[in-house]
Design a protein around this motif. Structure first.
Motif, PDB file in Angstrom:
ATOM      1  N   LEU A  88      11.928   9.127  10.803  1.00 55.51           N
ATOM      2  CA  LEU A  88      10.531   8.684  10.669  1.00 55.51           C
ATOM      3  C   LEU A  88       9.700   9.750   9.961  1.00 55.51           C
ATOM      4  N   ARG A  89       9.928  11.007  10.325  1.00 55.48           N
ATOM      5  CA  ARG A  89       9.184  12.093   9.672  1.00 55.48           C
ATOM      6  C   ARG A  89       9.512  12.128   8.174  1.00 55.48           C
ATOM      7  N   ALA A  90      10.792  11.980   7.851  1.00 52.91           N
ATOM      8  CA  ALA A  90      11.191  11.992   6.434  1.00 52.91           C
ATOM      9  C   ALA A  90      10.555  10.816   5.693  1.00 52.91           C
ATOM     10  N   ALA A  91      10.473   9.664   6.362  1.00 51.18           N
ATOM     11  CA  ALA A  91       9.884   8.476   5.734  1.00 51.18           C
ATOM     12  C   ALA A  91       8.396   8.691   5.473  1.00 51.18           C
ATOM     13  N   ILE A  92       7.721   9.354   6.409  1.00 56.59           N
ATOM     14  CA  ILE A  92       6.294   9.655   6.212  1.00 56.59           C
ATOM     15  C   ILE A  92       6.094  10.576   5.011  1.00 56.59           C
ATOM     16  N   VAL A  93       6.948  11.588   4.918  1.00 59.21           N
ATOM     17  CA  VAL A  93       6.847  12.528   3.789  1.00 59.21           C
ATOM     18  C   VAL A  93       7.029  11.761   2.468  1.00 59.21           C
ATOM     19  N   LEU A 134      -1.011   6.221   6.523  1.00 58.23           N
ATOM     20  CA  LEU A 134      -0.587   7.517   7.075  1.00 58.23           C
ATOM     21  C   LEU A 134      -1.391   7.886   8.314  1.00 58.23           C
ATOM     22  N   ASP A 135      -2.629   7.418   8.385  1.00 55.61           N
ATOM     23  CA  ASP A 135      -3.473   7.779   9.521  1.00 55.61           C
ATOM     24  C   ASP A 135      -3.027   7.108  10.813  1.00 55.61           C
ATOM     25  N   VAL A 136      -2.117   6.135  10.714  1.00 55.88           N
ATOM     26  CA  VAL A 136      -1.448   5.613  11.907  1.00 55.88           C
ATOM     27  C   VAL A 136      -0.056   6.236  12.047  1.00 55.88           C
ATOM     28  N   LEU A 137       0.687   6.259  10.971  1.00 61.18           N
ATOM     29  CA  LEU A 137       2.078   6.713  11.044  1.00 61.18           C
ATOM     30  C   LEU A 137       2.176   8.170  11.506  1.00 61.18           C
ATOM     31  N   VAL A 138       1.313   9.022  10.964  1.00 61.99           N
ATOM     32  CA  VAL A 138       1.426  10.454  11.278  1.00 61.99           C
ATOM     33  C   VAL A 138       1.154  10.737  12.759  1.00 61.99           C
ATOM     34  N   PRO A 139       0.016  10.282  13.332  1.00 62.43           N
ATOM     35  CA  PRO A 139      -0.194  10.599  14.756  1.00 62.43           C
ATOM     36  C   PRO A 139       0.862   9.974  15.676  1.00 62.43           C
ATOM     37  N   VAL A 140       1.353   8.786  15.316  1.00 61.91           N
ATOM     38  CA  VAL A 140       2.382   8.151  16.152  1.00 61.91           C
ATOM     39  C   VAL A 140       3.665   8.995  16.146  1.00 61.91           C
ATOM     40  N   VAL A 141       4.069   9.431  14.968  1.00 67.73           N
ATOM     41  CA  VAL A 141       5.304  10.228  14.886  1.00 67.73           C
ATOM     42  C   VAL A 141       5.094  11.607  15.509  1.00 67.73           C
ATOM     43  N   THR A 200       9.112   2.114   0.447  1.00 72.56           N
ATOM     44  CA  THR A 200       9.600   3.495   0.480  1.00 72.56           C
ATOM     45  C   THR A 200       9.830   3.951   1.917  1.00 72.56           C
ATOM     46  N   PHE A 201       8.938   3.517   2.801  1.00 69.71           N
ATOM     47  CA  PHE A 201       9.085   3.885   4.220  1.00 69.71           C
ATOM     48  C   PHE A 201      10.441   3.405   4.756  1.00 69.71           C
ATOM     49  N   PHE A 202      10.733   2.131   4.561  1.00 72.47           N
ATOM     50  CA  PHE A 202      11.981   1.585   5.115  1.00 72.47           C
ATOM     51  C   PHE A 202      13.215   2.092   4.352  1.00 72.47           C
ATOM     52  N   MET A 203      13.097   2.233   3.045  1.00 72.26           N
ATOM     53  CA  MET A 203      14.245   2.739   2.276  1.00 72.26           C
ATOM     54  C   MET A 203      14.582   4.169   2.687  1.00 72.26           C
ATOM     55  N   THR A 204      13.562   4.983   2.956  1.00 74.78           N
ATOM     56  CA  THR A 204      13.826   6.364   3.375  1.00 74.78           C
ATOM     57  C   THR A 204      14.436   6.401   4.770  1.00 74.78           C
ATOM     58  N   ALA A 235       4.276  11.173  -0.580  1.00 73.81           N
ATOM     59  CA  ALA A 235       4.530  11.512  -1.987  1.00 73.81           C
ATOM     60  C   ALA A 235       4.308  10.292  -2.869  1.00 73.81           C
ATOM     61  N   ARG A 236       4.754   9.134  -2.422  1.00 72.74           N
ATOM     62  CA  ARG A 236       4.610   7.908  -3.207  1.00 72.74           C
ATOM     63  C   ARG A 236       3.140   7.581  -3.435  1.00 72.74           C
ATOM     64  N   GLY A 237       2.331   7.713  -2.375  1.00 78.79           N
ATOM     65  CA  GLY A 237       0.926   7.320  -2.479  1.00 78.79           C
ATOM     66  C   GLY A 237       0.012   8.471  -2.865  1.00 78.79           C
ATOM     67  N   LYS A 238       0.574   9.682  -2.977  1.00 83.60           N
ATOM     68  CA  LYS A 238      -0.221  10.882  -3.273  1.00 83.60           C
ATOM     69  C   LYS A 238      -1.411  10.969  -2.320  1.00 83.60           C
ATOM     70  N   ALA A 239      -1.149  10.666  -1.042  1.00 83.39           N
ATOM     71  CA  ALA A 239      -2.224  10.673  -0.050  1.00 83.39           C
ATOM     72  C   ALA A 239      -1.908  11.671   1.047  1.00 83.39           C
ATOM     73  N   GLU A 240      -2.941  12.082   1.734  1.00 82.20           N
ATOM     74  CA  GLU A 240      -2.815  12.974   2.880  1.00 82.20           C
ATOM     75  C   GLU A 240      -3.392  12.253   4.094  1.00 82.20           C
ATOM     76  N   PRO A 241      -2.989  12.679   5.300  1.00 85.71           N
ATOM     77  CA  PRO A 241      -3.666  12.145   6.490  1.00 85.71           C
ATOM     78  C   PRO A 241      -5.171  12.392   6.369  1.00 85.71           C
ATOM     79  N   GLY A 242      -5.970  11.418   6.817  1.00 82.59           N
ATOM     80  CA  GLY A 242      -7.418  11.545   6.713  1.00 82.59           C
ATOM     81  C   GLY A 242      -7.989  10.850   5.493  1.00 82.59           C
ATOM     82  N   HIS A 243      -7.117  10.326   4.646  1.00 81.21           N
ATOM     83  CA  HIS A 243      -7.574   9.618   3.442  1.00 81.21           C
ATOM     84  C   HIS A 243      -7.823   8.129   3.681  1.00 81.21           C
ATOM     85  N   LYS A 244      -7.723   7.693   4.949  1.00 82.06           N
ATOM     86  CA  LYS A 244      -7.947   6.293   5.305  1.00 82.06           C
ATOM     87  C   LYS A 244      -6.828   5.404   4.742  1.00 82.06           C
ATOM     88  N   THR A 245      -5.613   5.710   5.134  1.00 80.12           N
ATOM     89  CA  THR A 245      -4.450   4.935   4.686  1.00 80.12           C
ATOM     90  C   THR A 245      -3.532   4.694   5.868  1.00 80.12           C
TER      91      THR A 245
END
Lengths: 204, 129
Positions: free
Chosen positions: A109-114, A130-137, A87-91, A118-128
């Motif tokens: 990149l921001r759109a891909a994170i969003v 996203l906890d790398v992608l979000v701070p980098v972006v 989903t990240f690369f397709m977005t 949504a795909r993983g139903k996760a938020e930053p801080g959930h240990k996924t």
């Protein structure tokens, strides 16, 4: 399509696949600690499939190339990582114009994170991942586009998943026992970011 | 009458097949039913490609309800739904229900001719609210 574009796409895939293949055992070991122990082997299979398809993918313009990479990962990785990284690369592919600027890339990149969120139903801080992608972006969005700084942020952020308690994914079944282990998806994200940065530094 | 189809997606082909056997025992061949399990290499896991094939095999104009086990099965099923032709996307749902009990109760509801949202709701009543 320019020759440089084709060469750059090939170099990006080669470098990303190389780091995933080299670290497959480490990723699997991380996943054995808190997941189902298939992350390394799954990612390896996915990127091997992307490399096998590279001669067909690389001549395509950026949007179609990235969608193709994402689709291959979706089909070949399995696990939850396939749809998440796919989903990240397709977005990214969907959001980028044919001749993207740096601003276009950061916006995509921001759109891909969003979309991954949504795909993983996760938020930053959930240990996924996203906890790398979000701070980098976020760092890129703040105007710091230094590639070494981006890699450093990615590694720091993946290390910072260790004390987190998993809320999503198989690791969440472990509850507090997930604390103290690095998230495998965060690690593979940091590895890919470092590989992409290495290639971009050569062309910059 | 077109009955809602049931698809069972487990990380393990044995679990998926076993759950499907239990469904068949309850509802016979009245309900379109398909199952899949295993990742693209045949190990434990799930595969979008196999899920798409199972949805096709259990296709019904009344829709298809998917029952899943663990996280990756749900994520891959949602990914598969998005890859369906647009006119089919709205007719496939992933039920938030235990895979075995959910499949049996969903199929029982479907065999009576209930619509997709009723089938889904009946299965989801099994999950703690």
């Amino acid at each position: 399509m320019t020759e440089q574009g084709v060469a750059l796409r090939k170099a990006l895939v080669a470098a990303t696949a190389k780091t995933i293949l080299e670290h497959a055992e480490e990723l699997t070991a991380l996943d054995q600690a808190i997941g189902d122990g298939d992350h390394g082997i799954n990612m390896k299979r996915g990127f091997e499939a992307v490399v096998a398809d590279l001669d067909a993918l690389a001549p395509k313009p950026w949007p179609d190339f990235l969608k193709g990479v994402g689709m291959t990962l979706v089909m070949k990785v399995g696990g939850a990582s396939g749809p998440l990284f796919g989903t990240f690369f397709m977005t990214l592919g969907k959001e980028l114009p044919i001749g993207p600027t740096a601003d276009d890339v950061i916006r995509a990149l921001r759109a891909a994170i969003v979309a991954v969120q949504a795909r993983g139903k996760a938020e930053p801080g959930h240990k996924t991942l996203l906890d790398v992608l979000v701070p980098v972006v976020e760092q890129l969005e703040a105007g710091n586009r230094n590639l070494d700084g981006m890699v450093q942020k990615a590694h720091e952020a993946s290390e910072a998943t260790k004390p987190l308690k998993a809320i999503r994914g198989r690791a969440s079944f472990l509850g507090d026992r997930s604390i103290g282990h690095m998230d495998p998806g965060a690690r593979s994200s940091a590895l890919m970011i470092a590989a992409v940065a290495d290639v971009l530094k050569e062309v910059a | 009458m077109n009955r809602v189809g049931i698809v069972i997606v487990s990380h393990s082909p044995k679990v998926a097949e076993g759950a499907a056997d239990m469904v068949r025992q309850m509802v016979g061949n009245e309900v379109p039913l398909a199952w899949c399990g295993g990742d693209p290499a045949g190990n434990l896991g799930t595969s979008v490609e196999l899920i798409l094939a199972a949805v096709e095999a259990a296709w019904s104009d009344a829709g298809v309800a998917i029952l899943v086990d663990l996280g990756g099965a749900e994520t891959n099923s949602e990914m598969a739904i998005e890859m369906l032709p647009a006119e089919r996307q709205g007719k496939v749902v992933v039920c938030n229900a235990p895979i075995v009990e959910g499949a049996v109760i969903a199929a029982t509801e479907a065999s009576g001719g209930s619509a997709l949202d009723i089938v889904r709701r009946t299965a989801e009543e099994l999950s703690p609210q």
